[in-house]
Design a protein around this motif. Structure first.
Motif, PDB file in Angstrom:
ATOM      1  N   ILE A  62       7.968  -8.079  12.321  1.00  0.00           N
ATOM      2  CA  ILE A  62       7.375  -7.567  11.083  1.00  0.00           C
ATOM      3  C   ILE A  62       8.243  -6.458  10.503  1.00  0.00           C
ATOM      4  O   ILE A  62       8.360  -6.327   9.271  1.00  0.00           O
ATOM      5  N   LEU A  63       8.868  -5.658  11.366  1.00  0.00           N
ATOM      6  CA  LEU A  63       9.802  -4.642  10.879  1.00  0.00           C
ATOM      7  C   LEU A  63      10.953  -5.292  10.116  1.00  0.00           C
ATOM      8  O   LEU A  63      11.377  -4.801   9.056  1.00  0.00           O
ATOM      9  N   GLY A  65      10.715  -8.134   8.596  1.00  0.00           N
ATOM     10  CA  GLY A  65      10.093  -8.577   7.347  1.00  0.00           C
ATOM     11  C   GLY A  65       9.967  -7.440   6.341  1.00  0.00           C
ATOM     12  O   GLY A  65      10.182  -7.644   5.136  1.00  0.00           O
ATOM     13  N   CYS A  66       9.613  -6.250   6.807  1.00  0.00           N
ATOM     14  CA  CYS A  66       9.506  -5.083   5.918  1.00  0.00           C
ATOM     15  C   CYS A  66      10.847  -4.797   5.241  1.00  0.00           C
ATOM     16  O   CYS A  66      10.912  -4.535   4.036  1.00  0.00           O
ATOM     17  N   ALA A  67      11.920  -4.854   6.044  1.00  0.00           N
ATOM     18  CA  ALA A  67      13.254  -4.598   5.501  1.00  0.00           C
ATOM     19  C   ALA A  67      13.623  -5.641   4.446  1.00  0.00           C
ATOM     20  O   ALA A  67      14.208  -5.306   3.397  1.00  0.00           O
ATOM     21  N   LEU A  68      13.275  -6.900   4.700  1.00  0.00           N
ATOM     22  CA  LEU A  68      13.571  -7.961   3.734  1.00  0.00           C
ATOM     23  C   LEU A  68      12.783  -7.775   2.441  1.00  0.00           C
ATOM     24  O   LEU A  68      13.322  -7.990   1.337  1.00  0.00           O
ATOM     25  N   LEU A  69      11.529  -7.369   2.544  1.00  0.00           N
ATOM     26  CA  LEU A  69      10.711  -7.145   1.347  1.00  0.00           C
ATOM     27  C   LEU A  69      11.242  -5.987   0.523  1.00  0.00           C
ATOM     28  O   LEU A  69      11.272  -6.046  -0.712  1.00  0.00           O
ATOM     29  N   ILE A  70      11.670  -4.926   1.187  1.00  0.00           N
ATOM     30  CA  ILE A  70      12.246  -3.786   0.464  1.00  0.00           C
ATOM     31  C   ILE A  70      13.540  -4.202  -0.229  1.00  0.00           C
ATOM     32  O   ILE A  70      13.774  -3.855  -1.394  1.00  0.00           O
ATOM     33  N   ALA A  71      14.370  -4.980   0.482  1.00  0.00           N
ATOM     34  CA  ALA A  71      15.623  -5.451  -0.118  1.00  0.00           C
ATOM     35  C   ALA A  71      15.350  -6.330  -1.334  1.00  0.00           C
ATOM     36  O   ALA A  71      16.032  -6.233  -2.366  1.00  0.00           O
ATOM     37  N   PHE A  72      14.331  -7.188  -1.234  1.00  0.00           N
ATOM     38  CA  PHE A  72      13.966  -8.062  -2.352  1.00  0.00           C
ATOM     39  C   PHE A  72      13.496  -7.238  -3.546  1.00  0.00           C
ATOM     40  O   PHE A  72      13.884  -7.496  -4.695  1.00  0.00           O
ATOM     41  N   ALA A  73      12.661  -6.232  -3.285  1.00  0.00           N
ATOM     42  CA  ALA A  73      12.169  -5.371  -4.365  1.00  0.00           C
ATOM     43  C   ALA A  73      13.317  -4.620  -5.031  1.00  0.00           C
ATOM     44  O   ALA A  73      13.370  -4.507  -6.264  1.00  0.00           O
ATOM     45  N   LEU A  74      14.240  -4.135  -4.233  1.00  0.00           N
ATOM     46  CA  LEU A  74      15.390  -3.407  -4.792  1.00  0.00           C
ATOM     47  C   LEU A  74      16.280  -4.331  -5.620  1.00  0.00           C
ATOM     48  O   LEU A  74      16.834  -3.921  -6.646  1.00  0.00           O
ATOM     49  N   SER A  75      16.396  -5.588  -5.198  1.00  0.00           N
ATOM     50  CA  SER A  75      17.243  -6.532  -5.934  1.00  0.00           C
ATOM     51  C   SER A  75      16.695  -6.810  -7.329  1.00  0.00           C
ATOM     52  O   SER A  75      17.445  -7.165  -8.245  1.00  0.00           O
ATOM     53  N   LEU A  76      15.368  -6.651  -7.483  1.00  0.00           N
ATOM     54  CA  LEU A  76      14.724  -6.892  -8.774  1.00  0.00           C
ATOM     55  C   LEU A  76      14.433  -5.606  -9.531  1.00  0.00           C
ATOM     56  O   LEU A  76      14.015  -5.652 -10.693  1.00  0.00           O
ATOM     57  N   GLY A 129       0.407  -1.659  13.551  1.00  0.00           N
ATOM     58  CA  GLY A 129      -0.530  -1.813  12.437  1.00  0.00           C
ATOM     59  C   GLY A 129       0.036  -1.296  11.133  1.00  0.00           C
ATOM     60  O   GLY A 129      -0.190  -1.888  10.067  1.00  0.00           O
ATOM     61  N   LEU A 130       0.782  -0.206  11.194  1.00  0.00           N
ATOM     62  CA  LEU A 130       1.389   0.328   9.977  1.00  0.00           C
ATOM     63  C   LEU A 130       2.418  -0.648   9.408  1.00  0.00           C
ATOM     64  O   LEU A 130       2.499  -0.837   8.186  1.00  0.00           O
ATOM     65  N   LEU A 131       3.176  -1.283  10.288  1.00  0.00           N
ATOM     66  CA  LEU A 131       4.141  -2.293   9.839  1.00  0.00           C
ATOM     67  C   LEU A 131       3.434  -3.497   9.232  1.00  0.00           C
ATOM     68  O   LEU A 131       3.849  -4.017   8.189  1.00  0.00           O
ATOM     69  N   ILE A 132       2.356  -3.949   9.899  1.00  0.00           N
ATOM     70  CA  ILE A 132       1.590  -5.086   9.386  1.00  0.00           C
ATOM     71  C   ILE A 132       1.015  -4.760   8.009  1.00  0.00           C
ATOM     72  O   ILE A 132       1.118  -5.561   7.070  1.00  0.00           O
ATOM     73  N   GLY A 133       0.399  -3.580   7.896  1.00  0.00           N
ATOM     74  CA  GLY A 133      -0.199  -3.185   6.621  1.00  0.00           C
ATOM     75  C   GLY A 133       0.826  -3.131   5.508  1.00  0.00           C
ATOM     76  O   GLY A 133       0.578  -3.612   4.393  1.00  0.00           O
ATOM     77  N   PHE A 134       1.995  -2.561   5.802  1.00  0.00           N
ATOM     78  CA  PHE A 134       3.035  -2.452   4.772  1.00  0.00           C
ATOM     79  C   PHE A 134       3.533  -3.834   4.359  1.00  0.00           C
ATOM     80  O   PHE A 134       3.562  -4.161   3.164  1.00  0.00           O
ATOM     81  N   ALA A 135       3.914  -4.648   5.337  1.00  0.00           N
ATOM     82  CA  ALA A 135       4.514  -5.952   5.018  1.00  0.00           C
ATOM     83  C   ALA A 135       3.542  -6.859   4.278  1.00  0.00           C
ATOM     84  O   ALA A 135       3.879  -7.420   3.219  1.00  0.00           O
ATOM     85  N   GLU A 136       2.329  -7.009   4.805  1.00  0.00           N
ATOM     86  CA  GLU A 136       1.407  -7.985   4.232  1.00  0.00           C
ATOM     87  C   GLU A 136       0.825  -7.515   2.901  1.00  0.00           C
ATOM     88  O   GLU A 136       0.558  -8.344   2.016  1.00  0.00           O
ATOM     89  N   GLU A 137       0.647  -6.219   2.731  1.00  0.00           N
ATOM     90  CA  GLU A 137       0.126  -5.736   1.446  1.00  0.00           C
ATOM     91  C   GLU A 137       1.208  -5.712   0.369  1.00  0.00           C
ATOM     92  O   GLU A 137       0.951  -6.053  -0.783  1.00  0.00           O
ATOM     93  N   VAL A 138       2.415  -5.306   0.722  1.00  0.00           N
ATOM     94  CA  VAL A 138       3.506  -5.350  -0.265  1.00  0.00           C
ATOM     95  C   VAL A 138       3.740  -6.783  -0.719  1.00  0.00           C
ATOM     96  O   VAL A 138       3.949  -7.048  -1.911  1.00  0.00           O
ATOM     97  N   LEU A 139       3.673  -7.717   0.223  1.00  0.00           N
ATOM     98  CA  LEU A 139       3.891  -9.125  -0.132  1.00  0.00           C
ATOM     99  C   LEU A 139       2.779  -9.662  -1.018  1.00  0.00           C
ATOM    100  O   LEU A 139       3.054 -10.236  -2.083  1.00  0.00           O
ATOM    101  N   THR A 140       1.513  -9.482  -0.609  1.00  0.00           N
ATOM    102  CA  THR A 140       0.413 -10.163  -1.296  1.00  0.00           C
ATOM    103  C   THR A 140      -0.236  -9.323  -2.398  1.00  0.00           C
ATOM    104  O   THR A 140      -0.464  -9.823  -3.490  1.00  0.00           O
ATOM    105  N   ARG A 141      -0.562  -8.072  -2.119  1.00  0.00           N
ATOM    106  CA  ARG A 141      -1.146  -7.219  -3.173  1.00  0.00           C
ATOM    107  C   ARG A 141      -0.073  -6.546  -4.003  1.00  0.00           C
ATOM    108  O   ARG A 141      -0.363  -5.959  -5.044  1.00  0.00           O
ATOM    109  N   GLY A 142       1.168  -6.639  -3.575  1.00  0.00           N
ATOM    110  CA  GLY A 142       2.278  -6.126  -4.354  1.00  0.00           C
ATOM    111  C   GLY A 142       2.944  -7.223  -5.161  1.00  0.00           C
ATOM    112  O   GLY A 142       2.679  -7.408  -6.346  1.00  0.00           O
ATOM    113  N   PHE A 143       3.775  -8.018  -4.499  1.00  0.00           N
ATOM    114  CA  PHE A 143       4.551  -9.043  -5.200  1.00  0.00           C
ATOM    115  C   PHE A 143       3.682 -10.151  -5.805  1.00  0.00           C
ATOM    116  O   PHE A 143       3.872 -10.526  -6.964  1.00  0.00           O
TER     117      PHE A 143
END
Length: 273
Positions: A62-63, A65-76, A129-143
């Motif tokens: 999941i960590l 995954g968090c890094a990939l989501l941040i990289a994706f957000a930065l790319s956009l 849990g903090l990693l899970i919360g960040f990854a899954e919320e940034v992905l679904t309630r964010g992106f």
């Protein structure tokens, strides 16, 4: 706009939004997350400490995954807007979803046998849990929410799609050997929980709060189910999943509103539920 300021094809593709782009993003994330699990797989047999195993087996992929989501957000160029003020107001009744999640998280944390669990296991699950919360919320309630709003969908559709994709991700647990009945119940629970997190996003106005709510939910569930304290309060805490399902499905009926697809998504309020 000058030629060098024109958005690239990558930006134009994602800026259009839409449910199928949201689906493609979630599928892509899930595949990469599973690949991360395969990468850490070879080191798992050598781990004997249970708390360390939680961090490596559950937390490390999941960590990644968090890094990939941040990289994706930065790319956009979306990282700032994902955490900006929501472009649509919430209503008072949405606090019910927040209250239900908070109350049962507190009840579960209050009914854990901490002596049996041990401090290292508790800390491992809190970090995970903090990693899970960040990854899954940034992905679904964010992106996903962002992509749906960019395409001009009404908020009822935004809520349903973000919750459905969140639930579908958990259906993959059956591939890891989880029983079909358990998985079906988990899919129903995560769908309703996803609706509650959408409502939390709306009523608090910022993505950070669903992240924190989610980050305390998973550790409380796993720790309380594995190390329950004796007493009737534990039985009440165990009802949390059922109450969340009921709350999410009932509150879904009242979701209203739409964000103008032309909104800049950086904090302007466009509508009210």
């Amino acid at each position: 706009m000058a030629e060098h300021d024109a958005p690239s094809g990558w930006h134009r593709f994602w800026n259009r939004g839409g449910w199928w782009r949201a689906l493609a993003l979630v599928v892509g994330y899930y595949v990469l997350y599973q690949a991360g699990g395969l990468l850490v797989g070879p080191i798992v047999p050598g781990i004997t400490d249970p708390a360390l195993k939680v961090l490596v087996v559950t937390g490390l992929p999941i960590l990644i995954g968090c890094a990939l989501l941040i990289a994706f957000a930065l790319s956009l160029g979306w990282l700032r807007e994902l955490f900006a003020r929501q472009p649509i107001h919430g209503s008072w009744w949405m606090w019910v979803a927040v209250a239900v999640v908070v109350v049962f998280n507190v009840l579960r944390f209050a009914t854990i046998d901490y002596h049996t669990a041990g401090s290292s296991m508790v800390l491992a699950w809190l970090a995970t849990g903090l990693l899970i919360g960040f990854a899954e919320e940034v992905l679904t309630r964010g992106f996903v929410v962002n992509l749906m709003r960019r395409a001009g969908y009404r908020e009822i559709s935004v809520a349903l799609v973000s919750a459905a994709l969140f639930a579908v991700m958990h259906a993959g647990n059956v591939l890891d050997g989880q029983g079909i009945n358990t998985t079906l119940f988990q899919v129903g629970y995560t769908f309703a929980f996803g609706l509650c997190m959408y409502l939390a996003l709306r009523v608090t106005g910022n993505l950070i709060w669903p992240i924190l709510l989610h980050a305390t939910t998973d550790p409380s569930i796993f720790l309380q189910s594995e190390y329950p304290a004796a007493g009737s309060l534990s039985e009440i805490a165990a009802l949390g999943n059922i109450v969340v399902i009921a709350a999410g499905l009932i509150l879904l009926i009242f979701i209203r509103g739409r964000v103008d697809s032309a909104v800049d998504f950086t904090g302007r309020v466009d509508a009210r539920a």
